[in-house]
Design a protein around this motif. Structure first.
Motif, PDB file in Angstrom:
ATOM      1  N   UNK A 216       0.830  -1.204   0.000  1.00  0.00           N
ATOM      2  CA  UNK A 216       0.000   0.000   0.000  1.00  0.00           C
ATOM      3  C   UNK A 216       0.868   1.259   0.000  1.00  0.00           C
ATOM      4  N   UNK A 217       1.971   1.216   0.790  1.00  0.00           N
ATOM      5  CA  UNK A 217       2.866   2.376   0.820  1.00  0.00           C
ATOM      6  C   UNK A 217       3.538   2.577  -0.538  1.00  0.00           C
ATOM      7  N   UNK A 218       3.960   1.463  -1.180  1.00  0.00           N
ATOM      8  CA  UNK A 218       4.587   1.566  -2.498  1.00  0.00           C
ATOM      9  C   UNK A 218       3.609   2.109  -3.531  1.00  0.00           C
ATOM     10  N   UNK A 219       2.348   1.638  -3.456  1.00  0.00           N
ATOM     11  CA  UNK A 219       1.340   2.125  -4.403  1.00  0.00           C
ATOM     12  C   UNK A 219       1.102   3.622  -4.205  1.00  0.00           C
ATOM     13  N   UNK A 220       1.075   4.044  -2.954  1.00  0.00           N
ATOM     14  CA  UNK A 220       0.876   5.463  -2.671  1.00  0.00           C
ATOM     15  C   UNK A 220       2.044   6.299  -3.198  1.00  0.00           C
ATOM     16  N   UNK A 221       3.278   5.776  -3.001  1.00  0.00           N
ATOM     17  CA  UNK A 221       4.449   6.494  -3.490  1.00  0.00           C
ATOM     18  C   UNK A 221       4.461   6.546  -5.023  1.00  0.00           C
ATOM     19  N   UNK A 222       4.023   5.453  -5.649  1.00  0.00           N
ATOM     20  CA  UNK A 222       3.950   5.416  -7.118  1.00  0.00           C
ATOM     21  C   UNK A 222       2.971   6.452  -7.636  1.00  0.00           C
ATOM     22  N   UNK A 223       1.807   6.546  -7.005  1.00  0.00           N
ATOM     23  CA  UNK A 223       0.819   7.545  -7.410  1.00  0.00           C
ATOM     24  C   UNK A 223       1.370   8.955  -7.245  1.00  0.00           C
ATOM     25  N   UNK A 224       2.113   9.174  -6.151  1.00  0.00           N
ATOM     26  CA  UNK A 224       2.679  10.516  -5.931  1.00  0.00           C
ATOM     27  C   UNK A 224       3.698  10.864  -7.001  1.00  0.00           C
TER      28      UNK A 224
END
Length: 259
Positions: A216-224
């Motif tokens: 979830x953290x990686x997905x959030x960072x990818x979106x950012x």
């Protein structure tokens, strides 16, 4: 003819007499304990009081309401909120003593002193007296049989010789004790295995939760980063268009000057 030792018959007789005493005690206390516990927990057919109490006692197996050990454990566990206002405070230590004695009795490991058995019968009599006075009289009769077996109904006898039946009965009791201990050992092993399995499952669940959090953290960072990249591309395109417009303007100015 030599006289055989009396100890085996005395032990068997005392064990049988206490079995009758515990059975009498359990039958007398059952309605009283049930009434008190129903008042405390409420009456719900889907979750009867004995199952709720067993869960709080850490006993997962279904327990009979007339089982004297279960009754004693319930009285000890819920003494304050349920039973303290009925029994005298000096009876509370007796509950613990009877719990211990019941366990010793189940393992055929009761002390051999007659005084110990007499103390148990007296404790049961004192607890039953305010609940069912007529049953207290029956326990008093059993105390008399303990000291004078010939007063009994023939279920408890002490003889000078050792009949084969008594020896066989004692041997069978020992076999039963060994089988019970083996079952307890197996139960302990299964409990340990179940605990280990639950801990392993809990560990795997924690690792899975941690992995899910990382994803979830990686997905959030990818979106950012995607949003940031899109903003930078848009800004770059604007700069390129401004540069092209500037070059075009300069060419146009030079052309006009040259005319």
């Amino acid at each position: 003819m030599p006289v055989a030792p009396r100890t085996p018959d005395i032990a068997v007789g005392r064990h049988a007499l206490l079995a009758r005493a515990f059975e009498t005690f359990g039958s007398a206390m059952a309605p009283f304990v049930e009434e008190r516990m129903v008042d405390h927990f409420g009456e719900d057919e889907s979750t009867p009081w004995n199952l709720i109490a067993a869960d709080k006692l850490g006993r997962t197996e279904a327990t009979g309401r007339t089982d004297p050990l279960f009754q004693l454990l319930v009285i000890r566990r819920f003494w304050g909120p349920v039973f303290a206002d009925f029994f005298k405070s000096d009876l509370r230590p007796m509950v613990g003593q009877l719990v211990e004695a019941r366990n010793l009795w189940a393992h055929f490991n009761l002390p051999s002193e007659t005084g110990y058995a007499d103390h148990l019968l007296l404790a049961m009599e004192r607890m039953v007296a305010p609940v069912a006075p007529e049953v207290a009289s029956d326990l008093r009769v059993l105390r008399g049989e303990l000291h004078d077996p010939e007063r009994g109904d023939g279920e408890v006898t002490v003889v000078e010789s050792t009949p084969p039946d008594s020896v066989q009965l004692l041997a069978q009791l020992r076999k039963t004790e060994a089988a019970f201990e083996d079952l307890q050992r197996r139960y302990g092993e299964l409990s340990d295995q179940l605990t280990a399995t639950r801990r392993a499952a809990a560990g795997k669940q924690l690792k899975l939760s941690a992995a899910e959090n990382n994803v979830a953290a990686a997905r959030s960072e990818t979106d950012r980063l995607r949003t940031q990249l899109e903003a930078e591309l848009l800004s770059r395109m604007r700069m390129e268009w401004l540069f092209v417009a500037f070059i075009t303007l300069m060419v146009l100015v030079i052309t006009l000057i040259s005319l």
